[in-house]
Design a protein around this motif. Structure first.
Motif, short mmCIF file in Angstrom:
data_model
loop_
_atom_site.label_atom_id
_atom_site.label_comp_id
_atom_site.label_asym_id
_atom_site.label_seq_id
_atom_site.Cartn_x
_atom_site.Cartn_y
_atom_site.Cartn_z
N CYS A 91 1.73 -39.21 30.13
CA CYS A 91 1.79 -39.34 31.47
C CYS A 91 3.36 -40.30 31.32
N TYR A 93 4.03 -41.30 34.04
CA TYR A 93 3.72 -43.04 35.65
C TYR A 93 2.97 -43.40 34.53
N TYR A 116 9.96 -34.74 32.28
CA TYR A 116 8.76 -35.47 32.40
C TYR A 116 7.17 -35.22 32.55
N VAL A 118 3.56 -35.45 34.23
CA VAL A 118 2.40 -36.76 34.62
C VAL A 118 1.51 -36.44 35.14
N ARG A 126 3.52 -40.04 43.38
CA ARG A 126 3.51 -41.40 43.22
C ARG A 126 5.14 -41.57 42.58
N TRP A 127 4.82 -40.61 41.60
CA TRP A 127 6.45 -40.88 40.44
C TRP A 127 7.57 -40.83 41.30
N GLN A 128 7.10 -39.27 42.44
CA GLN A 128 8.64 -39.09 43.16
C GLN A 128 9.08 -40.03 43.46
N ALA A 131 11.56 -42.44 40.84
CA ALA A 131 12.27 -41.74 39.77
C ALA A 131 12.45 -42.72 38.40
N GLU A 134 10.56 -46.02 37.89
CA GLU A 134 9.56 -45.55 37.01
C GLU A 134 9.84 -44.57 35.25
#
Length: 148
Positions: A91, A93, A116, A118, A126-128, A131, A134
C-alpha cells in the motif's frame, strides 16, 4: 530473472516458505501471487483491474505474476520494472507512513507512468488528496520500511 517453465514455477512456490525471512519480501504476494493474481499490465492497457490467468504466468522477484493474455505477459517480460507496482505492490499510503501494509488490486492509480496500489477505497481517497506528497514520503521510506 523471469521464469516461465511450469515445473520451475512449482518448485519455487514450494520452496518459498523455506526461504522466508524475518523481514517482508520485496513483492507483496498473497499466496505467492503478486497483486493477488491480477494482471499488472492491464492497469496500463485496459485502464482497469483484470484478473490474470494461470496459463499466462511468470516468476519474477520471488512472486508469480499472472496475466490475462500472452501479449500482456510478453509486455511484462520486456519491461517488468515498468509495469510492476511501486513499493512492491504494498500500500502506497502505508509506505508513506513507513508501514508495510498489503494492498487491494481494485484500488489503484497510475501517476507519471507508475502503478500505485493502496488498501481500500477509503485509503485511496485519502491518498488521492495529495498523491504527490504521499509518493515523496513513500519514496523516502522505500525499501527501508521492509526491514522494520
Amino acid at each position: 530473472m523471469i521464469l516461465r517453465h511450469p515445473l520451475a514455477l512449482l518448485a519455487l512456490v514450494l520452496l518459498l516458505p523455506l526461504a522466508a525471512r524475518a523481514d517482508e519480501p520485496m513483492i507483496y504476494a498473497s499466496n505467492g501471487q503478486a497483486i493477488q493474481g491480477y494482471d499488472t499490465v492491464a492497469y496500463f492497457t485496459d485502464g482497469k483491474a483484470v484478473k490474470g490467468d494461470r496459463r499466462y504466468s511468470v516468476m519474477w522477484k520471488g512472486a508469480i505474476w499472472l496475466f490475462a493474455s500472452a501479449q500482456n505477459r510478453e509486455l511484462f517480460e520486456a519491461n517488468p520494472r515498468g509495469y510492476a507496482p511501486r513499493y512492491g505492490g504494498y500500500c502506497a499510503y502505508g509506505m508513506a507512513r513507513g508501514r508495510v501494509v498489503g494492498s487491494t488490486p481494485e484500488t489503484w492509480a497510475i501517476r507519471d507512468g507508475r502503478l500505485y496500489l493502496v488498501n481500500g477505497s477509503a485509503i485511496a481517497a485519502r491518498w488521492q488528496k495529495d498523491a504527490e506528497a504521499e509518493i515523496a514520503l513513500a519514496n523516502a521510506n522505500w525499501p527501508a520500511a521492509l526491514a522494520r
